[in-house]
Design a protein around this motif. Structure first.
Motif, PDB file in Angstrom:
ATOM      1  N   ALA A 220       0.832  -1.213   0.000  1.00  0.00           N
ATOM      2  CA  ALA A 220       0.000   0.000   0.000  1.00  0.00           C
ATOM      3  C   ALA A 220       0.861   1.255   0.000  1.00  0.00           C
ATOM      4  N   LYS A 221       2.003   1.212   0.721  1.00  0.00           N
ATOM      5  CA  LYS A 221       2.900   2.367   0.741  1.00  0.00           C
ATOM      6  C   LYS A 221       3.544   2.603  -0.620  1.00  0.00           C
ATOM      7  N   GLU A 222       3.703   1.538  -1.390  1.00  0.00           N
ATOM      8  CA  GLU A 222       4.363   1.661  -2.686  1.00  0.00           C
ATOM      9  C   GLU A 222       3.420   2.156  -3.787  1.00  0.00           C
ATOM     10  N   ILE A 223       2.106   2.114  -3.510  1.00  0.00           N
ATOM     11  CA  ILE A 223       1.130   2.529  -4.523  1.00  0.00           C
ATOM     12  C   ILE A 223       1.101   4.055  -4.593  1.00  0.00           C
ATOM     13  N   LYS A 224       1.451   4.593  -5.750  1.00  0.00           N
ATOM     14  CA  LYS A 224       1.447   6.036  -5.965  1.00  0.00           C
ATOM     15  C   LYS A 224       0.364   6.391  -6.983  1.00  0.00           C
ATOM     16  N   VAL A 225       0.195   7.705  -7.182  1.00  0.00           N
ATOM     17  CA  VAL A 225      -0.850   8.162  -8.104  1.00  0.00           C
ATOM     18  C   VAL A 225      -0.606   7.623  -9.503  1.00  0.00           C
ATOM     19  N   THR A 226       0.652   7.466  -9.849  1.00  0.00           N
ATOM     20  CA  THR A 226       0.985   6.977 -11.194  1.00  0.00           C
ATOM     21  C   THR A 226       0.937   5.453 -11.285  1.00  0.00           C
ATOM     22  N   GLU A 227       0.702   4.770 -10.175  1.00  0.00           N
ATOM     23  CA  GLU A 227       0.692   3.302 -10.165  1.00  0.00           C
ATOM     24  C   GLU A 227      -0.578   2.782  -9.498  1.00  0.00           C
ATOM     25  N   LEU A 228      -1.708   3.365  -9.851  1.00  0.00           N
ATOM     26  CA  LEU A 228      -2.971   2.971  -9.224  1.00  0.00           C
ATOM     27  C   LEU A 228      -3.457   1.596  -9.672  1.00  0.00           C
ATOM     28  N   GLN A 243     -10.378 -10.916   3.714  1.00  0.00           N
ATOM     29  CA  GLN A 243     -11.453  -9.945   3.527  1.00  0.00           C
ATOM     30  C   GLN A 243     -10.904  -8.518   3.503  1.00  0.00           C
ATOM     31  N   LEU A 244      -9.905  -8.253   4.369  1.00  0.00           N
ATOM     32  CA  LEU A 244      -9.276  -6.932   4.375  1.00  0.00           C
ATOM     33  C   LEU A 244      -8.592  -6.653   3.039  1.00  0.00           C
ATOM     34  N   SER A 245      -7.877  -7.631   2.517  1.00  0.00           N
ATOM     35  CA  SER A 245      -7.192  -7.454   1.231  1.00  0.00           C
ATOM     36  C   SER A 245      -8.193  -7.189   0.110  1.00  0.00           C
ATOM     37  N   LEU A 246      -9.271  -7.984   0.090  1.00  0.00           N
ATOM     38  CA  LEU A 246     -10.285  -7.796  -0.957  1.00  0.00           C
ATOM     39  C   LEU A 246     -10.943  -6.423  -0.842  1.00  0.00           C
ATOM     40  N   THR A 247     -11.211  -6.004   0.402  1.00  0.00           N
ATOM     41  CA  THR A 247     -11.831  -4.696   0.611  1.00  0.00           C
ATOM     42  C   THR A 247     -10.910  -3.562   0.154  1.00  0.00           C
ATOM     43  N   LEU A 248      -9.611  -3.684   0.488  1.00  0.00           N
ATOM     44  CA  LEU A 248      -8.651  -2.667   0.056  1.00  0.00           C
ATOM     45  C   LEU A 248      -8.531  -2.625  -1.466  1.00  0.00           C
ATOM     46  N   ASN A 249      -8.546  -3.801  -2.087  1.00  0.00           N
ATOM     47  CA  ASN A 249      -8.447  -3.831  -3.548  1.00  0.00           C
ATOM     48  C   ASN A 249      -9.691  -3.216  -4.196  1.00  0.00           C
ATOM     49  N   GLU A 250     -10.863  -3.485  -3.593  1.00  0.00           N
ATOM     50  CA  GLU A 250     -12.089  -2.861  -4.113  1.00  0.00           C
ATOM     51  C   GLU A 250     -12.026  -1.351  -3.948  1.00  0.00           C
ATOM     52  N   MET A 251     -11.482  -0.889  -2.822  1.00  0.00           N
ATOM     53  CA  MET A 251     -11.336   0.549  -2.609  1.00  0.00           C
ATOM     54  C   MET A 251     -10.361   1.141  -3.628  1.00  0.00           C
ATOM     55  N   LEU A 252      -9.265   0.423  -3.898  1.00  0.00           N
ATOM     56  CA  LEU A 252      -8.298   0.898  -4.897  1.00  0.00           C
ATOM     57  C   LEU A 252      -8.929   0.933  -6.291  1.00  0.00           C
ATOM     58  N   ASP A 253      -9.819  -0.033  -6.583  1.00  0.00           N
ATOM     59  CA  ASP A 253     -10.538  -0.007  -7.865  1.00  0.00           C
ATOM     60  C   ASP A 253     -11.362   1.271  -7.984  1.00  0.00           C
ATOM     61  N   ARG A 254     -12.063   1.588  -6.874  1.00  0.00           N
ATOM     62  CA  ARG A 254     -12.899   2.799  -6.906  1.00  0.00           C
ATOM     63  C   ARG A 254     -12.042   4.064  -7.020  1.00  0.00           C
ATOM     64  N   ILE A 255     -10.910   4.073  -6.304  1.00  0.00           N
ATOM     65  CA  ILE A 255     -10.021   5.241  -6.386  1.00  0.00           C
ATOM     66  C   ILE A 255      -9.468   5.393  -7.802  1.00  0.00           C
ATOM     67  N   GLN A 256      -9.064   4.259  -8.411  1.00  0.00           N
ATOM     68  CA  GLN A 256      -8.532   4.318  -9.774  1.00  0.00           C
ATOM     69  C   GLN A 256      -9.595   4.822 -10.745  1.00  0.00           C
ATOM     70  N   GLN A 257     -10.826   4.309 -10.592  1.00  0.00           N
ATOM     71  CA  GLN A 257     -11.905   4.764 -11.471  1.00  0.00           C
ATOM     72  C   GLN A 257     -12.174   6.243 -11.261  1.00  0.00           C
ATOM     73  N   ALA A 258     -12.113   6.695  -9.976  1.00  0.00           N
ATOM     74  CA  ALA A 258     -12.355   8.107  -9.698  1.00  0.00           C
ATOM     75  C   ALA A 258     -11.274   8.981 -10.313  1.00  0.00           C
ATOM     76  N   PHE A 259     -10.009   8.533 -10.204  1.00  0.00           N
ATOM     77  CA  PHE A 259      -8.917   9.301 -10.798  1.00  0.00           C
ATOM     78  C   PHE A 259      -9.049   9.352 -12.317  1.00  0.00           C
ATOM     79  N   GLN A 260      -9.375   8.204 -12.907  1.00  0.00           N
ATOM     80  CA  GLN A 260      -9.527   8.174 -14.363  1.00  0.00           C
ATOM     81  C   GLN A 260     -10.695   9.058 -14.804  1.00  0.00           C
ATOM     82  N   SER A 261     -11.789   8.990 -14.030  1.00  0.00           N
ATOM     83  CA  SER A 261     -12.939   9.831 -14.345  1.00  0.00           C
ATOM     84  C   SER A 261     -12.588  11.305 -14.199  1.00  0.00           C
ATOM     85  N   GLN A 262     -11.811  11.608 -13.144  1.00  0.00           N
ATOM     86  CA  GLN A 262     -11.405  13.000 -12.930  1.00  0.00           C
ATOM     87  C   GLN A 262     -10.496  13.480 -14.057  1.00  0.00           C
ATOM     88  N   GLU A 263      -9.599  12.600 -14.500  1.00  0.00           N
ATOM     89  CA  GLU A 263      -8.709  12.972 -15.600  1.00  0.00           C
ATOM     90  C   GLU A 263      -9.508  13.234 -16.880  1.00  0.00           C
TER      91      GLU A 263
END
Length: 485
Positions: A220-228, A243-263
């Motif tokens: 998680a610390k290694e994940i940067k804006v350019t490596e979503l 379950q924690l890993s799956l939840t974090l990955n789902e959250m990262l999916d949403r963050i990536q989609q939000a960043f892509q949508s924002q871009e």
């Protein structure tokens, strides 16, 4: 306050250390209490065996005592039975015969100033007890005492209903004290050693158990804006960490989609804002080169582009307010019909420009006064205006746009239908995205592609549902459904 300080101090530890301490505390408390229970049972068992041997010895001694007719005693020298193994040395036993009056009739052994108690023992024997036992600790009056404590047995000699003669024997508890001390020393050394091993084991197991969590933290610390596109590892075990890993990955999916949508939003907004600015710049450069240019025509064109810029900015500000979430809402109880009529009044000018008739139908399925809804008046009105204006824009001239309101027991539904070309099937999944417009209509329909995106955001904020579909023939149908209060 003191407990709170302890709790805060405990919370300052790492999870690994806290888990280890909790494990050791529970295991240690269980071990200590269980060993205390076993230790007490062991003492009781040793005491019972000691008392049984003392009772048998007392019976042997009593068998050798003869009571004459006048109450005189024949107390022959005691013979040691070498065939028996007793938990006390026979040569140090103190033996005496006592009368209920307290008189000592006979003694064997060096009592010194030691005077065994007897009154309560007589009372217990008179109540029917076969013999009485008591432990006398910290012996000081017995010369050359063999142990720190002696065990005293009191045994009736005569067979009367209320015996008057009692045999008392006091023996040292040396062997029993030694056995207890050895077992106590073993527990005092063994329990801390076991707890030490348990602590090491707890630290090792907690470290192994938290390894997946540490890996998640590292990734998680290694994940940067350019490596979503990176994701945290998912362990094979079906547990909470998975379950924690799956939840974090789902959250990262949403963050990536939000960043892509924002871009995409920034890119599209830049394009939309740049177009009127480019037109205005070209008009101004042309005006500068052409002295006979019609100034009124330039002003008219510039004002039109300024209006376009203002519309884009207003819609983007409204979209920013909607993106701010429910905290930006001004919630109140509303009459949905009033919202519809207010929105239609705002759409009337656009409808007249295309000679389009707005047909309104209100259905009340309950048969009673329709229920109210709760929401933000301005935002809901904007939602209705957007979907009605969208229907007007895409409808041919001199057509009809149908607006139907259905009042139900639990929900209120709004349907807006037009007779336009409909929504291309490939565009239907993206119809509510920002700056999404059908490519074949971009040149014929004025707009920026923000209206439906804003409407969908408003619907989500009100826990409502906004949908779009095509008719079987021609035209599109938008549906909006919101809960009643």
């Amino acid at each position: 306050m003191f407990l709170k300080k302890i709790y805060n101090f405990f919370q300052s530890f790492s999870i690994r250390l806290r888990l280890s301490l909790i494990f050791v505390l529970i295991f240690g408390a269980t071990t200590v209490f269980f060993n205390m229970f076993l230790f007490q049972m062991m003492i009781d068992t040793l005491q019972q065996d000691f008392d049984d041997a003392l009772f048998n010895y007392c019976v042997d001694v009593s068998d050798g005592i003869e009571i004459g007719i006048k109450g005189d005693l024949s107390f022959p020298p005691l013979r040691l039975d070498h065939g028996k193994i007793l938990p006390f040395p026979l040569g140090t036993a103190l033996i005496q015969v006592r009368h209920s009056s307290g008189a000592v009739l006979a003694r064997v052994g060096n009592f010194g100033e030691f005077n065994p108690p007897y009154k309560k023992d007589f009372e217990r024997i008179w109540k029917g007890e076969e013999a009485t036992y008591r432990t006398i600790e910290h012996i000081r009056n017995i010369p050359s005492a063999e142990a720190d404590s002696y065990r005293l047995i009191s045994f009736p000699l005569d067979n009367a209903a209320k015996p008057q003669l009692m045999l008392q024997i006091a023996v040292p508890m040396t062997l029993m004290e030694t056995q207890i001390q050895k077992r106590l020393t073993l527990l005092q050394l063994g329990i801390p050693f076991v707890l030490f091993i348990a602590t090491l084991g707890g630290m090792f197991l907690s470290a192994r158990a938290l390894n997946p969590v540490n890996n998640i933290i590292k990734i998680a610390k290694e994940i940067k804006v350019t490596e979503l596109s990176k994701r945290v590892p998912v362990p094979n075990a079906n547990d909470e960490i998975k379950q924690l890993s799956l939840t974090l990955n789902e959250m990262l999916d949403r963050i990536q989609q939000a960043f892509q949508s924002q871009e995409r939003f920034v890119a599209d907004a830049s394009h939309q804002l740049l177009t009127p600015l480019t037109i205005m710049r070209g008009e101004m450069e042309l005006l500068q080169k052409t002295e006979k240019r019609d100034v009124d025509q330039f002003i008219k064109s510039a004002l039109q582009e300024v209006d376009n810029l203002s519309s884009i900015v207003q819609e983007m500000l409204l979209l920013a307010r909607v993106d701010a979430g429910i905290g930006a809402l001004n919630l109140e109880d509303l009459d949905f019909d009033e919202l519809v009529f207010e929105a239609l009044a705002r759409c009337e000018k656009l409808a007249k420009s295309k000679d389009i008739k707005l047909k309104v139908t209100i259905n009340n399925e309950t048969g009673e006064e329709h229920k109210r809804i709760r929401g933000d008046n301005d935002l809901l009105t904007n939602l209705i205006v957007n979907i009605v204006e969208n229907a007007i824009k895409y409808s041919p001239n001199q057509e009809v746009v149908s607006v139907t309101v259905n009042h139900g027991n639990e929900n209120t539904e709004l349907l807006v239908e037009d007779n336009g070309p409909g929504i291309p099937e490939e565009q239907l999944p993206f119809i509510f995205e920002r700056f999404s417009r059908g490519s074949n209509m971009e040149t014929r329909v004025k707009g920026f592609g923000l209206g439906l995106a804003i409407a969908q955001k408003i619907a989500i904020l009100h826990n409502a549902k906004l949908s779009a579909q095509n008719h079987s023939g021609t035209g599109a149908k938008f549906g909006f459904e919101i809960k009643n209060i």
